[in-house]
Design a protein around this motif. Structure first.
Motif, PDB file in Angstrom:
ATOM      1  N   VAL A  30       0.842  -1.182   0.158  1.00  0.00           N
ATOM      2  CA  VAL A  30      -0.045   0.134  -0.113  1.00  0.00           C
ATOM      3  C   VAL A  30       0.875   1.154  -0.016  1.00  0.00           C
ATOM      4  O   VAL A  30       1.989   1.433   0.869  1.00  0.00           O
ATOM      5  N   PHE A  31       0.621   2.277  -0.851  1.00  0.00           N
ATOM      6  CA  PHE A  31       1.407   3.410  -0.990  1.00  0.00           C
ATOM      7  C   PHE A  31       0.387   4.621  -0.582  1.00  0.00           C
ATOM      8  O   PHE A  31      -0.696   4.798  -1.367  1.00  0.00           O
ATOM      9  N   ALA A 106       2.594  -2.062 -14.576  1.00  0.00           N
ATOM     10  CA  ALA A 106       1.729  -2.890 -13.441  1.00  0.00           C
ATOM     11  C   ALA A 106       0.403  -2.088 -13.232  1.00  0.00           C
ATOM     12  O   ALA A 106       0.436  -0.885 -13.700  1.00  0.00           O
ATOM     13  N   TRP A 107      -0.222  -2.700 -12.701  1.00  0.00           N
ATOM     14  CA  TRP A 107      -1.621  -2.056 -12.513  1.00  0.00           C
ATOM     15  C   TRP A 107      -1.938  -1.829 -10.942  1.00  0.00           C
ATOM     16  O   TRP A 107      -1.576  -2.696 -10.048  1.00  0.00           O
ATOM     17  N   PHE A 108      -2.421  -0.536 -10.662  1.00  0.00           N
ATOM     18  CA  PHE A 108      -2.677  -0.273  -9.171  1.00  0.00           C
ATOM     19  C   PHE A 108      -4.051   0.340  -9.089  1.00  0.00           C
ATOM     20  O   PHE A 108      -4.812   0.904  -9.905  1.00  0.00           O
ATOM     21  N   MET A 109      -4.759  -0.006  -7.953  1.00  0.00           N
ATOM     22  CA  MET A 109      -6.043   0.453  -7.723  1.00  0.00           C
ATOM     23  C   MET A 109      -5.928   1.822  -6.819  1.00  0.00           C
ATOM     24  O   MET A 109      -5.294   1.591  -5.761  1.00  0.00           O
ATOM     25  N   THR A 110      -6.126   3.173  -7.232  1.00  0.00           N
ATOM     26  CA  THR A 110      -6.045   4.172  -6.579  1.00  0.00           C
ATOM     27  C   THR A 110      -7.375   4.926  -5.999  1.00  0.00           C
ATOM     28  O   THR A 110      -8.514   4.826  -6.883  1.00  0.00           O
ATOM     29  N   GLY A 127      -4.291  10.129  -0.545  1.00  0.00           N
ATOM     30  CA  GLY A 127      -4.493   9.004  -1.603  1.00  0.00           C
ATOM     31  C   GLY A 127      -3.888   7.835  -1.026  1.00  0.00           C
ATOM     32  O   GLY A 127      -2.928   8.029  -0.402  1.00  0.00           O
ATOM     33  N   MET A 128      -4.248   6.633  -1.908  1.00  0.00           N
ATOM     34  CA  MET A 128      -3.806   5.326  -1.390  1.00  0.00           C
ATOM     35  C   MET A 128      -3.807   4.626  -2.902  1.00  0.00           C
ATOM     36  O   MET A 128      -4.943   4.556  -3.437  1.00  0.00           O
ATOM     37  N   SER A 129      -2.830   3.950  -2.904  1.00  0.00           N
ATOM     38  CA  SER A 129      -2.731   3.004  -4.322  1.00  0.00           C
ATOM     39  C   SER A 129      -2.277   1.654  -3.707  1.00  0.00           C
ATOM     40  O   SER A 129      -1.464   1.486  -2.737  1.00  0.00           O
TER      41      SER A 129
END
Length: 247
Positions: A30-31, A106-110, A127-129
């Protein structure tokens, strides 16, 4: 005491406003980040700093996306943030491409939420990705992983939840539960997500016409593809292709 007052008084007693933010340092994959209304970085979790090649938060605070990303990417992030600040509308679980550690797509959900000040004025965003490549999930049930593989092998076909359930010898009810628990998605959402990801890779790596890509990835026509693509990525297939270098 009202529940709202209880909550307000509790937060007022917190000595360190960032105490809850540190929870994100212990969530793998998690970012987390916070920016002010001018787009300046305020804070981030350890994973975000590491991803940007930074060793300490002081190297992050006050910088903008332009300090870390190519101009077109930084501009897209800024426009996205400005829209949230202007409208107050959050972005929830948007699919976004980002290069991974090996510089592969790559794929991230933001998710991004507005932050309001004492008088209700929006003063920034948080925010969070998180990475959402289904095959990367080590905790996915075997049946869920098998469903992902089945969808990827049949991108051009029109599939139903019943087709997916039959492919892995589950009832539809069992399938829904397995996918929800392992991947946080319904069968329909998972199918669309995987099709969008695969189509996006075709957009960036080939010059195949968008109408053909739509049909090759299970969409009935280019219009339906564009609608679903924009809903999940925030841009049209053509805009996505232009941003990632394919004319």
């Amino acid at each position: 005491m009202s529940r709202l007052r209880l909550q307000t008084e509790f937060f007022a007693q917190m000595q360190d406003p960032q105490a809850m933010r540190r929870m994100f340092d212990h969530l793998p994959g998690v970012f987390f980040f916070v920016k002010d209304a001018e787009g300046r970085m305020i804070t981030a979790n350890a994973a975000k700093l590491e991803r940007l090649g930074l060793k300490q938060e002081s190297d992050f605070v006050g910088k903008t996306d332009a300090d870390f990303f190519p101009p077109d990417v930084a501009l897209a992030f800024r426009r996205d943030d400005e829209e949230i600040i202007r409208t107050g509308r959050a972005v929830i679980n948007r699919l976004e491409p980002w290069l991974d550690e090996q510089r592969e797509l790559a794929w991230f959900m933001t998710t991004k939420l507005p932050i309001t000040g004492p008088r209700g004025k929006i003063i920034g965003i948080m925010g969070m990705s998180r990475r959402c490549d289904e095959q990367e999930n080590p905790h996915a049930a075997p049946e869920a992983s098998a469903v992902v593989a089945f969808i990827r092998a049949n991108l051009h076909q029109s599939l139903t939840a019943a087709d997916l359930a039959a492919a892995v010898n589950l009832s539809e009810r069992q399938l829904h539960r397995k996918l929800r628990d392992s991947l946080g998605a319904t069968p329909h959402e998972l199918m669309v997500r995987i099709r969008i990801q695969a189509a996006a890779e075709a957009l960036t790596r080939t010059s195949v016409p968008i109408s053909n890509i739509a049909l090759d990835h299970g969409f009935c026509d280019q219009s339906a593809f564009t609608q679903q693509f924009r809903k999940r990525t925030g841009m049209t297939p053509r805009q996505f292709r232009q941003r990632h270098g394919i004319a």
